[in-house]
Structure formats: C-alpha cells, structure tokens
Enzyme design. Structure first.
Site, PDB file in Angstrom:
ATOM      1  CB  ALA A   7       0.298   0.965  -2.339  1.00 39.56           C
ATOM      2  CB  ALA A  10      -3.759   0.125   1.095  1.00 37.58           C
ATOM      3  NE  ARG A  12      -5.557   8.437  -3.707  1.00 33.03           N
ATOM      4  CZ  ARG A  12      -5.999   8.110  -3.908  1.00 33.03           C
ATOM      5  NH1 ARG A  12      -7.454   8.544  -3.587  1.00 33.03           N
ATOM      6  NH2 ARG A  12      -6.111   7.337  -5.519  1.00 33.03           N
ATOM      7  CB  SER A  31       4.921  -0.309   5.969  1.00 30.13           C
ATOM      8  OG  SER A  31       5.927   0.249   5.668  1.00 30.13           O
ATOM      9  CG  LEU A  71       2.636  -5.499  -1.277  1.00 33.22           C
ATOM     10  CD1 LEU A  71       3.064  -6.884  -1.719  1.00 33.22           C
ATOM     11  CD2 LEU A  71       3.461  -4.316  -1.251  1.00 33.22           C
ATOM     12  CE  LYS A  94      -5.290  -1.326 -10.979  1.00 32.52           C
ATOM     13  NZ  LYS A  94      -3.771  -1.301 -11.985  1.00 32.52           N
ATOM     14  NE  ARG A 161       0.717   2.965 -10.787  1.00 31.67           N
ATOM     15  CZ  ARG A 161       0.588   3.649  -9.296  1.00 31.67           C
ATOM     16  NH1 ARG A 161       1.494   4.118  -8.728  1.00 31.67           N
ATOM     17  NH2 ARG A 161      -0.367   3.514  -8.642  1.00 31.67           N
ATOM     18  CG  ASP A 173      -1.091   1.576 -13.070  1.00 38.39           C
ATOM     19  OD1 ASP A 173      -0.994   1.168 -11.975  1.00 38.39           O
ATOM     20  OD2 ASP A 173      -1.170   2.403 -13.593  1.00 38.39           O
ATOM     21  CB  THR A 251     -11.323   5.920 -11.269  1.00 37.63           C
ATOM     22  OG1 THR A 251     -11.548   6.593 -12.385  1.00 37.63           O
ATOM     23  CG2 THR A 251     -10.058   4.683 -11.652  1.00 37.63           C
TER      24      THR A 251
END
Length: 337
Positions: A7, A10, A12, A31, A71, A94, A161, A173, A251
């Site tokens: 994802a 993961a 970045r 993957s 995931l 999360k 999403r 999300d 964030t």
C-alpha cells in the site's frame, strides 16, 4: 520484519522508517503482483515475494520475528490471525479489524501466544497530544465539549476505500481518527447519542459522516469525517475557562512545529510545540514491545473500546444514500495488492 502488502502508506511512510531503524532488519515484502513485489523489494533492499501465494510464502519464512500489515481493513483480521498463528508479532494498520468481535479475537490470540498485536494509530505517538493534556487545567478548565474532524478530498476511483467487500468507507478510513482522539480526553466507555452516514449509491460505502458522543460526566463529543471535503485534520477542547484547538492533529509531518490555539475571554494565544516524528515513534514503540519492553497501560482496553465504538456508530447511524459524482461512477480496479 516482513511487510504483507504494498500500500501507498507502507512505501511512503512506514518502510523507509523500518529500513533505517537500527533494531530492524527489513527482510521481505509480499504483493499479489510479482512486478510490484520485485520493484518495492529492490527499492528497500529486501526480497520481493510476488504472486497469488505471496502473502502465505512470507508467513512461512522462519527468518521473520514480526510483520507489518497495510492491507485494506476487510483483510486485517484474516492476515493478522495467520501471522499470529505462524508465531509472529503483528503491527496492523488502523483499524485493527472491521468489527469488535474480530479485534477481540486477535487480542485474545496474541495474549495466549505471548505475542504483540498492535493497531497502527500513529498520531497517538506524537508529543503534541501530551502537551495539550498538560495545559488543559489552566487553559480549558472543566471540559464541556470535544470536537474533532478528519476529512480529505475525493480519492482515486479504484481505491479500495470505495469497495465495501474490502472494508471501504469513510468511517473505517478517516472517521476512526476523531473517534480515537475523543478517547484521549473523554472518560470511560462512550455512549453514541446519534450518528449519520452519507452513503454513495454507486459503491455502497459511506463517504462522510457525523457522530455525537457522551461520556459518564456528560461531556459531549461532536465528530465529523469524510472523503469528499477540503482537507481538515483537527480537534478542539472547550471548557469553562477557554478553548484549545489542535490544528494538525492526525497527520503532522515530522518537520512541522504544531501550533496550538488557546482562546480565553479577551485573549488569544498561539503556541508552537516542538516538532516530532510520529511515524518513527510508532514504529519504535512496536519494535520495543516486540523485543519485550512493557507496553503502555490500558492499550488493550483502549483498542477494544475503539472497536466497540465503531460497531455502535454503525448500529445507531441513520444512513442517507446520495448519487455518485461523475468521477466515481466507474469504480473498480485491481483492489488490494
């Protein structure tokens, strides 16, 4: 450590920190897409395991102590359970799962096996929240209301999403952030007084919502979230002496000095707090726990309360269907990789 899934978060945010951590050897990434596995593995100097059985092959390795699972939420429970049963500590994005019962099962199994399973709410590891708590008595006084918002602009149409079978939707999300933040300042198990979910008719997932909570003292929390908005990431605490607002609550980049705004009667003060790296702090906390250091008191209880709160929001929410925007009418795509 190994990573199950490639994802964006993961690649970045998480894998660069794990690769640089002095107590982590990043061994492999898996993957479903062979080319993607090879590409990401090469970028981080670890083995890329691709193909339909990539996730299983990674868990069968004996040179791994722990895995990180980025995931989609609908896949968290299955792969975290498999990882625990293979004898590995687990850091899962999360929310830990998409239902209270599944989260309880994961925590129970980890406890029985003597393993760590942790939910990756990175914002909890930023020092600004402890700093805000320390100033509440003088700046806010008796707490009367908490408010929190986390919303982002519309996402790519092929994002998981927008796929209900993968645990998509704004509540899981972005909504989980203000729900979790409310737990930092309200007490005990929170009652859901009301909730609203705005559902995209084409995809069947909630794209926005609002929740009203109350704690045992009568303090309320008004929360809003979604991914059809201009970006906003904040919370505020309002009391009988004043109001404190945290502008970049969830964030903040590591180089940012977060600014807290304090409003009291005829005076407004803005205080810049020290910069902090919540990504490193979250990874470091998991690594230390996996190596045997004590975990924060109440972590298990808070994780379960969070999962129960999400379930209760779903139970009481009034849902309203709305037509999709033209940009999301062709939802589909490859799903989780």
């Amino acid at each position: 450590m190994g990573v199950i899934g490639t994802a964006n978060i993961a690649i970045r945010r998480i894998m660069p920190v794990l690769a640089a951590h002095d107590q982590v050897d990043l061994v492999a990434v898996a993957s479903r897409d062979e080319a993607r596995a090879a590409e990401v593995g090469a970028a981080f100097g670890c083995e890329g395991i691709g193909g339909a059985g990539g996730y299983e092959a990674l868990l069968e390795r004996e040179d791994l102590d722990a895995v990180y699972i980025p995931l989609p939420p609908g896949m968290h429970h299955e792969w975290a359970m498999r990882a625990l049963r293979s004898g590995k500590h687990v850091l899962v994005e999360k929310p830990m799962s998409d239902a209270y019962g599944k989260t309880l099962e994961l925590l129970t199994l980890a406890s029985r096996l003597g393993l760590v399973v942790a939910e990756n709410f990175m914002f909890l590891h930023h020092s600004q929240h402890a700093a805000v708590r320390a100033m509440l008595d003088a700046s806010v006084g008796g707490l009367r209301q908490f408010s929190g918002t986390f919303a982002v602009p519309p996402l790519a149409p092929d994002s998981f999403r927008y796929r209900p079978e993968l645990g998509g939707g704004a509540l899981l999300d972005v909504g989980v952030y203000p729900l979790r933040a409310a737990q930092l300042h309200l007490t005990g198990e929170l009652e859901v007084l009301g909730a609203f979910l705005r559902v995209d008719e084409a995809t069947g997932v909630d794209v926005a919502g609002s929740v009203l909570l109350c704690d045992e003292r009568g303090v309320t929390a008004q929360l809003d979230f979604g991914f059809e908005h201009a970006y906003r990431s904040m919370y505020a605490l309002w009391g009988d002496r004043g109001r404190v607002s945290v502008r970049r609550a969830f964030t903040p980049p590591e180089q940012l000095r977060p600014v807290v705004r304090i409003e009291q009667q005829d005076m407004v003060t803005e205080r810049a707090l020290p910069q902090d790296d919540q990504v490193f702090n979250a990874m470091d906390a998991f690594v230390r726990a996996s190596l045997g250091e004590a975990r924060p008191a109440g972590e298990r209880t808070a994780t379960l309360r969070q999962a129960l709160l999400v379930d209760r929001v779903r139970e009481v929410a009034r849902t309203v269907g709305v037509p999709s925007s033209a940009s999301r009418l062709l939802v589909g795509g490859p799903g989780a990789r």
